[in-house]
Scaffold this motif. Sequence first.
Motif, mmCIF file in Angstrom:
data_model
loop_
_atom_site.group_PDB
_atom_site.id
_atom_site.type_symbol
_atom_site.label_atom_id
_atom_site.label_comp_id
_atom_site.label_asym_id
_atom_site.label_seq_id
_atom_site.Cartn_x
_atom_site.Cartn_y
_atom_site.Cartn_z
ATOM 1 N N LEU B 162 -22.908 16.118 -1.230
ATOM 2 C CA LEU B 162 -23.563 15.604 -0.021
ATOM 3 C C LEU B 162 -25.040 15.980 0.035
ATOM 4 O O LEU B 162 -25.872 15.229 0.538
ATOM 5 C CB LEU B 162 -22.883 16.193 1.243
ATOM 6 C CG LEU B 162 -21.465 15.786 1.612
ATOM 7 C CD1 LEU B 162 -21.073 16.477 2.916
ATOM 8 C CD2 LEU B 162 -21.364 14.268 1.760
ATOM 9 N N ILE B 163 -25.361 17.193 -0.486
ATOM 10 C CA ILE B 163 -26.705 17.750 -0.282
ATOM 11 C C ILE B 163 -27.688 17.307 -1.361
ATOM 12 O O ILE B 163 -28.859 17.044 -1.074
ATOM 13 C CB ILE B 163 -26.629 19.298 -0.210
ATOM 14 C CG1 ILE B 163 -25.761 19.713 0.991
ATOM 15 C CG2 ILE B 163 -28.016 19.906 -0.097
ATOM 16 C CD1 ILE B 163 -25.372 21.171 0.996
ATOM 17 N N ARG B 164 -27.217 17.210 -2.619
ATOM 18 C CA ARG B 164 -28.127 16.875 -3.723
ATOM 19 C C ARG B 164 -28.912 15.579 -3.471
ATOM 20 O O ARG B 164 -30.116 15.539 -3.730
ATOM 21 C CB ARG B 164 -27.350 16.792 -5.044
ATOM 22 C CG ARG B 164 -27.395 18.110 -5.820
ATOM 23 C CD ARG B 164 -26.940 17.923 -7.263
ATOM 24 N NE ARG B 164 -26.090 19.041 -7.662
ATOM 25 C CZ ARG B 164 -24.773 19.006 -7.714
ATOM 26 N NH1 ARG B 164 -24.113 17.891 -7.435
ATOM 27 N NH2 ARG B 164 -24.101 20.081 -8.084
ATOM 28 N N PRO B 165 -28.251 14.524 -2.946
ATOM 29 C CA PRO B 165 -28.983 13.268 -2.698
ATOM 30 C C PRO B 165 -30.169 13.431 -1.747
ATOM 31 O O PRO B 165 -31.063 12.589 -1.713
ATOM 32 C CB PRO B 165 -27.913 12.361 -2.081
ATOM 33 C CG PRO B 165 -26.621 12.901 -2.573
ATOM 34 C CD PRO B 165 -26.805 14.381 -2.663
ATOM 35 N N LEU B 166 -30.172 14.529 -0.953
ATOM 36 C CA LEU B 166 -31.286 14.741 -0.023
ATOM 37 C C LEU B 166 -32.502 15.334 -0.737
ATOM 38 O O LEU B 166 -33.532 15.583 -0.114
ATOM 39 C CB LEU B 166 -30.868 15.685 1.110
ATOM 40 C CG LEU B 166 -29.617 15.306 1.930
ATOM 41 C CD1 LEU B 166 -29.318 16.388 2.963
ATOM 42 C CD2 LEU B 166 -29.822 13.956 2.619
#
Lengths: 201, 201
Positions: B162-166
Amino acid sequence: MIDWKINPSFNRLVAELGKFPGVGKKTATRLALFVLRQPDAEAEALAEAIREMKARTRFCSICFHYTEDDPCPVCTDPARDAELLCVVQEPQDLMAVERSRSYRGRYHVLHGALSPLDGIGPAQLKIAELMARLADGSVREVLLATNFSVEGEATAHYLASLIRPLGIRVSRLAHGIPMGSDLEYVDDATVNRAVEGRQTI
Amino acid sequence: MIDWKINPSFNRLVAELGKFPGVGKKTATRLALFVLRQPDAEAEALAEAIREMKARTRFCSICFHYTEDDPCPVCTDPARDAELLCVVQEPQDLMAVERSRSYRGRYHVLHGALSPLDGIGPAQLKIAELMARLADGSVREVLLATNFSVEGEATAHYLASLIRPLGIRVSRLAHGIPMGSDLEYVDDATVNRAVEGRQTI
């Protein structure tokens, strides 16, 4: 780092729980976190149980065991053998004898054992009260169930020397092999006593 | 025998203390006897500490750690690195990281780990709240400090996805040989990871 002093009420509970015997800071923290996770009603029940137990429990004025009613239910139980008296050091020793389901007499709790180096002499224990109970001649046998430590043995010998002249039988718990033990692992002194105390079967 | 039900308030305290994790009936009895032997003021202090801690402690609305003030002192501490966020399963994990004195960023407590078989999905954890914190782009790195269990690893992988794409760096605690360990006694998988993660000195 978080200084846990920023959460003083948590810190205070950890400190209070840390006073329990055998409870270090790590265990106290674990217990406090458990209280924190519980519903309020559960924590309230624990706090209330502490208060109520302290408020309701006192010493029986006859045997000096903990009780809610004075005299305690053991001292007033007509089914108990009033001629047999078991003398123990502490209330938890009485509880151990009760758990054994082997004894149907009454009790007397000394609240300690003789220990001159710690300033504990006969006056610090419930010995005068014990002798007063024995004065009317209704007790036939006193079972000295003090611990098998130096202090417990000294206390047993001292009490025996006071009680025997009254013509009352004085007994002591038997030494021997603990139930379920392998002989191989029992200490020599215990095996020695078990041989000496051997019984015909 | 004494039926301890004759001393209901003592019995009740033993039952309450027996609810603590790792505390059996024998330990609970020992603790209750300790309370019984303490002065009233000490027992009252313990009861009051339980009540006060429960009444004062809540969850921080930002990081969901326990706190007396909302937001908590960690979330409002200007000396903390606001660009670094450590995600843990439980408050006690946060306390463990703090004790290591190795981390100066902020925290986010999930209050659990993904465990579909127990019915614990993303909605049962503070994951939406975590993503909301990350939305403004002020966080540079998220350190996933969930446990190295099946559930903890699954949660870390889910969060990383969830976090990496940010465009935020996602890190995980290092595996390796525990401090002070004899290599001989460390499990093979840990030695394996320690070799793979070897560092130039």
